[in-house]
Design an enzyme around this catalytic site. Sequence first.
Site, PDB file in Angstrom:
ATOM      1  CB  CYS A  76      42.008  34.000 -33.803  1.00 30.43           C
ATOM      2  SG  CYS A  76      43.230  34.096 -32.491  1.00 30.43           S
ATOM      3  CB  THR A 123      46.958  34.801 -31.666  1.00 32.25           C
ATOM      4  OG1 THR A 123      46.824  36.179 -31.289  1.00 32.25           O
ATOM      5  CG2 THR A 123      48.085  34.182 -30.888  1.00 32.25           C
ATOM      6  N   GLY A 179      47.440  34.375 -26.883  1.00 39.60           N
ATOM      7  CA  GLY A 179      48.658  35.198 -27.046  1.00 39.60           C
ATOM      8  C   GLY A 179      49.873  34.702 -26.271  1.00 39.60           C
ATOM      9  CB  CYS A 209      44.017  41.536 -31.244  1.00 36.25           C
ATOM     10  SG  CYS A 209      43.178  40.416 -30.100  1.00 36.25           S
ATOM     11  CB  THR A 210      39.431  39.157 -33.984  1.00 35.97           C
ATOM     12  OG1 THR A 210      39.823  38.058 -33.141  1.00 35.97           O
ATOM     13  CG2 THR A 210      40.002  38.954 -35.367  1.00 35.97           C
TER      14      THR A 210
HETATM   15  N1  DGL Z   1      41.468  37.378 -30.925  1.00 37.64           N
HETATM   16  C1  DGL Z   1      42.825  37.044 -30.928  1.00 37.64           C
HETATM   17  C2  DGL Z   1      43.642  37.633 -32.054  1.00 37.64           C
HETATM   18  O1  DGL Z   1      43.074  38.089 -33.019  1.00 37.64           O
HETATM   19  C3  DGL Z   1      43.585  36.514 -29.831  1.00 37.64           C
HETATM   20  C4  DGL Z   1      43.687  36.911 -28.526  1.00 37.64           C
HETATM   21  C5  DGL Z   1      44.272  35.934 -27.565  1.00 37.64           C
HETATM   22  O2  DGL Z   1      43.635  34.921 -27.358  1.00 37.64           O
HETATM   23  O3  DGL Z   1      45.360  36.207 -27.054  1.00 37.64           O
HETATM   24  O4  DGL Z   1      44.835  37.646 -31.999  1.00 37.64           O
END
Ligand code: DGL
Length: 272
Positions: free
Chosen positions: A75, A77, A45, A186-187
């Site tokens: 993800c 992001t 992020g 966000c996953t």
């Molecule tokens: N799991 C992530 C997403 O879906 C990202 C989180 C991160 O690394 O900041 O955005």
Amino acid sequence: MATANKPIGIFDSGMGGLTVARAIIDQLPKESFLYFGDTAHVPYGPQPGIAIRQYSESITRFLLEKGCKIIVVACNTATTAAIHHLRATWPDIHFIGMEPAVKPGAKATQSGKVAVLATARTFQTQRYSSLMQRFASNVELLENPCVGLVQRIESGQIEGPELEAFLKAILFPLLEQGADTFVLGCTHYPFLLPTFEKLLGPDIHIIDPAPALARHLKHVLDERDLLAPDDAKAKYQFFTSGPGKTFAQLAEHLLGFPVAVNEHVGLDVGSL
Ligand code: DGL
């Protein structure tokens, strides 16, 4: 090996994509997958787009070298920062990405106010603005970047009073502003579903996009004759670029079976 028998490649900045992997196991029990968690570089992020593109490219190369037939960018992001680049780099490979479920959120709300929880980077992108314009012109989106939440989850904090106090400070003001629908953009966040449900109560819709993604993946594999055969026995392999101990614990908690992790896998990320 026939292409249909090959595994699916799944990646995320860390363990968040496991929430997507779980939906894939539920809906596609014959499919094998390789999962890569970039625990050496999490969180994505706060990082510049160019860094996320390089990480995503290196991970994709790793997964393709191991024979994956399709890549799921689990993800939000990384999808917003890198999926165009990945598609341009590997035009023959199909990539499936995540995006905040703004459309289902806008459909579900009765109050006209939808809370969207995602990383700050996801909110800043063109992809998100386009989702807002296309699907949310009649509702108000209340955005919160949940600063620090991904790191808490990565450190293994997925329940308990400290986490609840942290989440209350994010969620209660959104409830007070009238949100009746919460989109998990966000996953990592579906790890906290039981706590979200406890704090938000039974009348609030919580939207986890993972099951819809798994349905879409099934459709894409079917369309391309890439579904694993009925007699296939699914095998799951897990890799992390950094430490894998907490990753393995959370993976076992979420998936319900023992997980062995190949940790500290080296990634070539150029000059970064
Ligand atoms: N799991 C992530 C997403 O879906 C990202 C989180 C991160 O690394 O900041 O955005």
